[in-house]
Design a protein around this motif. Structure first.
Motif, PDB file in Angstrom:
ATOM      1  N   GLU A  45       0.822  -1.209   0.000  1.00 26.74           N
ATOM      2  CA  GLU A  45       0.000   0.000   0.000  1.00 26.74           C
ATOM      3  C   GLU A  45       0.862   1.269   0.000  1.00 26.74           C
ATOM      4  O   GLU A  45       0.629   2.197  -0.764  1.00 26.74           O
ATOM      5  CB  GLU A  45      -0.927   0.001   1.216  1.00 26.74           C
ATOM      6  N   VAL A  46       1.867   1.291   0.856  1.00 30.35           N
ATOM      7  CA  VAL A  46       2.760   2.459   0.930  1.00 30.35           C
ATOM      8  C   VAL A  46       3.559   2.589  -0.362  1.00 30.35           C
ATOM      9  O   VAL A  46       3.701   3.676  -0.914  1.00 30.35           O
ATOM     10  CB  VAL A  46       3.695   2.376   2.156  1.00 30.35           C
ATOM     11  N   PHE A  47       4.079   1.453  -0.865  1.00 29.83           N
ATOM     12  CA  PHE A  47       4.831   1.501  -2.121  1.00 29.83           C
ATOM     13  C   PHE A  47       3.947   2.025  -3.251  1.00 29.83           C
ATOM     14  O   PHE A  47       4.359   2.903  -4.008  1.00 29.83           O
ATOM     15  CB  PHE A  47       5.396   0.124  -2.496  1.00 29.83           C
ATOM     16  N   ALA A  48       2.742   1.483  -3.382  1.00 33.23           N
ATOM     17  CA  ALA A  48       1.844   1.905  -4.458  1.00 33.23           C
ATOM     18  C   ALA A  48       1.515   3.386  -4.355  1.00 33.23           C
ATOM     19  O   ALA A  48       1.498   4.097  -5.365  1.00 33.23           O
ATOM     20  CB  ALA A  48       0.561   1.068  -4.428  1.00 33.23           C
ATOM     21  N   SER A  49       1.293   3.858  -3.144  1.00 34.71           N
ATOM     22  CA  SER A  49       0.990   5.271  -2.942  1.00 34.71           C
ATOM     23  C   SER A  49       2.167   6.147  -3.362  1.00 34.71           C
ATOM     24  O   SER A  49       1.996   7.159  -4.056  1.00 34.71           O
ATOM     25  CB  SER A  49       0.623   5.518  -1.483  1.00 34.71           C
ATOM     26  N   GLY A  50       3.366   5.762  -2.965  1.00 39.71           N
ATOM     27  CA  GLY A  50       4.560   6.519  -3.341  1.00 39.71           C
ATOM     28  C   GLY A  50       4.800   6.478  -4.832  1.00 39.71           C
ATOM     29  O   GLY A  50       5.081   7.502  -5.467  1.00 39.71           O
ATOM     30  N   TYR A  51       4.666   5.299  -5.428  1.00 40.62           N
ATOM     31  CA  TYR A  51       4.892   5.136  -6.863  1.00 40.62           C
ATOM     32  C   TYR A  51       3.859   5.932  -7.671  1.00 40.62           C
ATOM     33  O   TYR A  51       4.202   6.655  -8.602  1.00 40.62           O
ATOM     34  CB  TYR A  51       4.850   3.657  -7.244  1.00 40.62           C
ATOM     35  N   GLN A  52       2.607   5.802  -7.289  1.00 38.57           N
ATOM     36  CA  GLN A  52       1.531   6.478  -8.028  1.00 38.57           C
ATOM     37  C   GLN A  52       1.579   7.989  -7.884  1.00 38.57           C
ATOM     38  O   GLN A  52       1.042   8.710  -8.730  1.00 38.57           O
ATOM     39  CB  GLN A  52       0.177   5.929  -7.589  1.00 38.57           C
ATOM     40  N   SER A  53       2.249   8.481  -6.860  1.00 34.14           N
ATOM     41  CA  SER A  53       2.371   9.930  -6.692  1.00 34.14           C
ATOM     42  C   SER A  53       3.261  10.533  -7.777  1.00 34.14           C
ATOM     43  O   SER A  53       3.202  11.733  -8.032  1.00 34.14           O
ATOM     44  CB  SER A  53       2.977  10.256  -5.317  1.00 34.14           C
ATOM     45  N   GLY A  54       4.097   9.693  -8.393  1.00 36.39           N
ATOM     46  CA  GLY A  54       5.051  10.185  -9.376  1.00 36.39           C
ATOM     47  C   GLY A  54       6.286  10.810  -8.749  1.00 36.39           C
ATOM     48  O   GLY A  54       7.164  11.303  -9.449  1.00 36.39           O
ATOM     49  N   LEU A  55       6.361  10.783  -7.432  1.00 39.75           N
ATOM     50  CA  LEU A  55       7.475  11.419  -6.723  1.00 39.75           C
ATOM     51  C   LEU A  55       8.548  10.431  -6.272  1.00 39.75           C
ATOM     52  O   LEU A  55       9.592  10.841  -5.796  1.00 39.75           O
ATOM     53  CB  LEU A  55       6.944  12.192  -5.512  1.00 39.75           C
ATOM     54  N   LEU A  56       8.282   9.145  -6.445  1.00 40.04           N
ATOM     55  CA  LEU A  56       9.274   8.121  -6.114  1.00 40.04           C
ATOM     56  C   LEU A  56      10.069   7.820  -7.380  1.00 40.04           C
ATOM     57  O   LEU A  56       9.508   7.393  -8.388  1.00 40.04           O
ATOM     58  CB  LEU A  56       8.594   6.850  -5.606  1.00 40.04           C
ATOM     59  N   MET A  57      11.364   8.072  -7.329  1.00 39.36           N
ATOM     60  CA  MET A  57      12.208   7.947  -8.514  1.00 39.36           C
ATOM     61  C   MET A  57      13.342   6.957  -8.253  1.00 39.36           C
ATOM     62  O   MET A  57      14.430   7.341  -7.840  1.00 39.36           O
ATOM     63  CB  MET A  57      12.757   9.316  -8.891  1.00 39.36           C
ATOM     64  N   PRO A  58      13.086   5.660  -8.484  1.00 42.70           N
ATOM     65  CA  PRO A  58      14.135   4.662  -8.298  1.00 42.70           C
ATOM     66  C   PRO A  58      15.244   4.859  -9.329  1.00 42.70           C
ATOM     67  O   PRO A  58      14.978   5.083 -10.512  1.00 42.70           O
ATOM     68  CB  PRO A  58      13.432   3.327  -8.533  1.00 42.70           C
ATOM     69  N   THR A  59      16.492   4.770  -8.891  1.00 40.53           N
ATOM     70  CA  THR A  59      17.612   4.944  -9.811  1.00 40.53           C
ATOM     71  C   THR A  59      18.862   4.248  -9.289  1.00 40.53           C
ATOM     72  O   THR A  59      19.023   4.074  -8.097  1.00 40.53           O
ATOM     73  CB  THR A  59      17.913   6.447 -10.044  1.00 40.53           C
ATOM     74  N   SER A  60      19.710   3.868 -10.215  1.00 43.89           N
ATOM     75  CA  SER A  60      21.029   3.379  -9.845  1.00 43.89           C
ATOM     76  C   SER A  60      22.104   4.336 -10.389  1.00 43.89           C
ATOM     77  O   SER A  60      23.288   4.071 -10.295  1.00 43.89           O
ATOM     78  CB  SER A  60      21.268   1.959 -10.378  1.00 43.89           C
ATOM     79  N   ASP A  61      21.644   5.454 -10.921  1.00 43.17           N
ATOM     80  CA  ASP A  61      22.535   6.475 -11.499  1.00 43.17           C
ATOM     81  C   ASP A  61      22.839   7.552 -10.464  1.00 43.17           C
ATOM     82  O   ASP A  61      22.024   8.436 -10.212  1.00 43.17           O
ATOM     83  CB  ASP A  61      21.870   7.076 -12.727  1.00 43.17           C
ATOM     84  N   ARG A  62      24.025   7.473  -9.881  1.00 41.83           N
ATOM     85  CA  ARG A  62      24.394   8.421  -8.830  1.00 41.83           C
ATOM     86  C   ARG A  62      24.438   9.865  -9.330  1.00 41.83           C
ATOM     87  O   ARG A  62      24.283  10.791  -8.547  1.00 41.83           O
ATOM     88  CB  ARG A  62      25.742   8.034  -8.245  1.00 41.83           C
ATOM     89  N   THR A  63      24.665  10.069 -10.617  1.00 43.90           N
ATOM     90  CA  THR A  63      24.738  11.427 -11.135  1.00 43.90           C
ATOM     91  C   THR A  63      23.389  12.136 -11.077  1.00 43.90           C
ATOM     92  O   THR A  63      23.342  13.357 -11.054  1.00 43.90           O
ATOM     93  CB  THR A  63      25.270  11.472 -12.585  1.00 43.90           C
ATOM     94  N   ARG A  64      22.288  11.379 -11.034  1.00 50.57           N
ATOM     95  CA  ARG A  64      20.959  11.991 -10.935  1.00 50.57           C
ATOM     96  C   ARG A  64      20.737  12.654  -9.575  1.00 50.57           C
ATOM     97  O   ARG A  64      19.896  13.533  -9.442  1.00 50.57           O
ATOM     98  CB  ARG A  64      19.858  10.974 -11.191  1.00 50.57           C
ATOM     99  N   VAL A  65      21.462  12.205  -8.577  1.00 48.26           N
ATOM    100  CA  VAL A  65      21.235  12.714  -7.226  1.00 48.26           C
ATOM    101  C   VAL A  65      22.371  13.622  -6.744  1.00 48.26           C
ATOM    102  O   VAL A  65      22.313  14.123  -5.625  1.00 48.26           O
ATOM    103  CB  VAL A  65      21.013  11.569  -6.220  1.00 48.26           C
ATOM    104  N   ALA A  66      23.352  13.827  -7.571  1.00 49.49           N
ATOM    105  CA  ALA A  66      24.484  14.675  -7.175  1.00 49.49           C
ATOM    106  C   ALA A  66      24.106  16.146  -7.240  1.00 49.49           C
ATOM    107  O   ALA A  66      23.477  16.596  -8.188  1.00 49.49           O
ATOM    108  CB  ALA A  66      25.690  14.416  -8.093  1.00 49.49           C
ATOM    109  N   GLY A  67      24.493  16.862  -6.211  1.00 45.99           N
ATOM    110  CA  GLY A  67      24.348  18.312  -6.205  1.00 45.99           C
ATOM    111  C   GLY A  67      22.985  18.774  -6.000  1.00 45.99           C
ATOM    112  O   GLY A  67      22.535  19.802  -6.057  1.00 45.99           O
TER     113      GLY A  67
END
Length: 87
Positions: free
Chosen positions: A65-87
Motif C-alpha cells: 500500500e505504501v509503495f503503491a501510494s509513493g509510486y503512483q504519486s510520481g514522486l518516487l524515482m528509483p535509480t542506480s545512477d548516482r549522477t541523478r542525485v548529485a548536487g
C-alpha cells in the motif's frame, strides 16, 4: 552545497535521496514520496531498480500500500545512477 540545500528547504523545494532500496530504504523512500516529497531511491542493484521503476514492489516486507501510494504519486524515482542525485 549547504547554502543550496538550505535554500531548497526554506523555499519549499527539498528533494530527498534514500541510499539503499532494501526493506528499510524503500519503506522510507515510498513513505516520503507518498507524503509529497520528491524522493530518489538509489541502489546499485539495477534489476531491483528496473522492477521498482515499473511499479513492482519486489522487496519483501515493504508495504504494498505504501509503495503503491509513493509510486503512483510520481514522486518516487528509483535509480542506480548516482549522477541523478548529485548536487
Amino acid at each position: 552545497m549547504t547554502t543550496r540545500l538550505l535554500a531548497r528547504i526554506t523555499e519549499g523545494h527539498p528533494v530527498l535521496c534514500v541510499v539503499g532500496q532494501g526493506y528499510v530504504g524503500l519503506s522510507i523512500a515510498a513513505a516520503a514520496a507518498a507524503a509529497g516529497l520528491p524522493t530518489y531511491g538509489l541502489d546499485n542493484d539495477s534489476d531491483r531498480i528496473a522492477e521498482l521503476a515499473r511499479g513492482n514492489n519486489v522487496v519483501p516486507g515493504v508495504s504494498d500500500e505504501v509503495f503503491a501510494s509513493g509510486y503512483q504519486s510520481g514522486l518516487l524515482m528509483p535509480t542506480s545512477d548516482r549522477t541523478r542525485v548529485a548536487g
